[in-house]
Design a protein around this motif. Structure first.
Motif, PDB file in Angstrom:
ATOM      1  N   MET A 135       0.834  -1.205   0.000  1.00 38.61           N
ATOM      2  CA  MET A 135       0.000   0.000   0.000  1.00 38.61           C
ATOM      3  C   MET A 135       0.870   1.257   0.000  1.00 38.61           C
ATOM      4  O   MET A 135       0.561   2.236  -0.678  1.00 38.61           O
ATOM      5  N   TYR A 136       1.954   1.240   0.762  1.00 40.95           N
ATOM      6  CA  TYR A 136       2.854   2.387   0.804  1.00 40.95           C
ATOM      7  C   TYR A 136       3.506   2.627  -0.562  1.00 40.95           C
ATOM      8  O   TYR A 136       3.562   3.756  -1.044  1.00 40.95           O
ATOM      9  N   TYR A 175       2.369   1.706  -3.465  1.00 36.34           N
ATOM     10  CA  TYR A 175       1.325   2.171  -4.382  1.00 36.34           C
ATOM     11  C   TYR A 175       1.044   3.659  -4.153  1.00 36.34           C
ATOM     12  O   TYR A 175       0.880   4.419  -5.103  1.00 36.34           O
ATOM     13  N   GLY A 176       0.998   4.079  -2.898  1.00 38.10           N
ATOM     14  CA  GLY A 176       0.759   5.484  -2.581  1.00 38.10           C
ATOM     15  C   GLY A 176       1.866   6.384  -3.096  1.00 38.10           C
ATOM     16  O   GLY A 176       1.611   7.464  -3.633  1.00 38.10           O
ATOM     17  N   VAL A 177       3.111   5.943  -2.950  1.00 39.21           N
ATOM     18  CA  VAL A 177       4.242   6.726  -3.462  1.00 39.21           C
ATOM     19  C   VAL A 177       4.153   6.835  -4.978  1.00 39.21           C
ATOM     20  O   VAL A 177       4.394   7.899  -5.563  1.00 39.21           O
ATOM     21  N   ASN A 178       3.781   5.740  -5.636  1.00 36.47           N
ATOM     22  CA  ASN A 178       3.647   5.731  -7.096  1.00 36.47           C
ATOM     23  C   ASN A 178       2.540   6.689  -7.542  1.00 36.47           C
ATOM     24  O   ASN A 178       2.715   7.456  -8.492  1.00 36.47           O
ATOM     25  N   ARG A 179       1.394   6.661  -6.893  1.00 36.00           N
ATOM     26  CA  ARG A 179       0.288   7.551  -7.260  1.00 36.00           C
ATOM     27  C   ARG A 179       0.653   9.011  -7.010  1.00 36.00           C
ATOM     28  O   ARG A 179       0.311   9.890  -7.793  1.00 36.00           O
ATOM     29  N   GLN A 180       1.344   9.267  -5.909  1.00 31.99           N
ATOM     30  CA  GLN A 180       1.744  10.629  -5.601  1.00 31.99           C
ATOM     31  C   GLN A 180       2.724  11.146  -6.661  1.00 31.99           C
ATOM     32  O   GLN A 180       2.630  12.292  -7.092  1.00 31.99           O
TER      33      GLN A 180
END
Length: 150
Positions: A36-37, A39-44
């Motif tokens: 999840m972390y 994925y969040g870094v990628n989306r950001q």
């Protein structure tokens, strides 16, 4: 008969099962949180590149000439990336300034594509390396009735 008694006793003896189940659950939870972390870094990173493309397109559309549009797009995109704290291993900014070749009174646009190679080293986890290329494109209109230098 002795064998069946030993097997049935082993089935009833479940001491330590909770510990094993808890260990497995913790490992799965840690892996899920790590995913999840990441994925969040990628989306950001993707959102920051989209914003940089928008800033570059807007700056290029405000330029007076084709010669100044591309450098302004690059400066705006790079400034946006620096301002947001996204470090790219490599960054490319391509501006389609063919809209400047149209005559005044004809609607035209500038299209800017920003490509950023984001390193996974930024996660700070041991053993996680590599990079991902993030690309975003934005379009901004050129003032329809403004004089354009071809």
């Amino acid at each position: 008969m002795r064998l069946t008694r030993g097997i049935s006793r082993a089935r009833r003896d479940d001491r330590g099962d909770v510990t094993i189940e808890l260990c497995l659950a913790v490992v799965i939870l840690i892996l899920l949180l790590g995913w999840m972390y990441a994925y969040g870094v990628n989306r950001q990173a993707h959102q920051k590149v989209e914003h940089a493309a928008t800033e570059g397109a807007r700056a290029a559309s405000l330029a007076r000439t084709i010669a100044t549009a591309t450098p302004l797009a690059y400066q705006a995109a790079a400034g946006s990336m620096d301002g947001q704290g996204l470090k790219c291993a490599t960054m490319n900014v391509n501006a389609d300034t063919s809209g400047f070749r149209t005559r005044p009174g004809v609607p035209a646009t500038v299209e800017v594509t920003v490509t950023c190679q984001v390193s996974f080293d930024a996660l700070g986890w041991p053993g996680v390396n590599g990079a991902r290329t993030v690309t975003a494109t934005a379009i901004s209109p050129i003032d329809t009735y403004r004089e354009r230098t071809r």
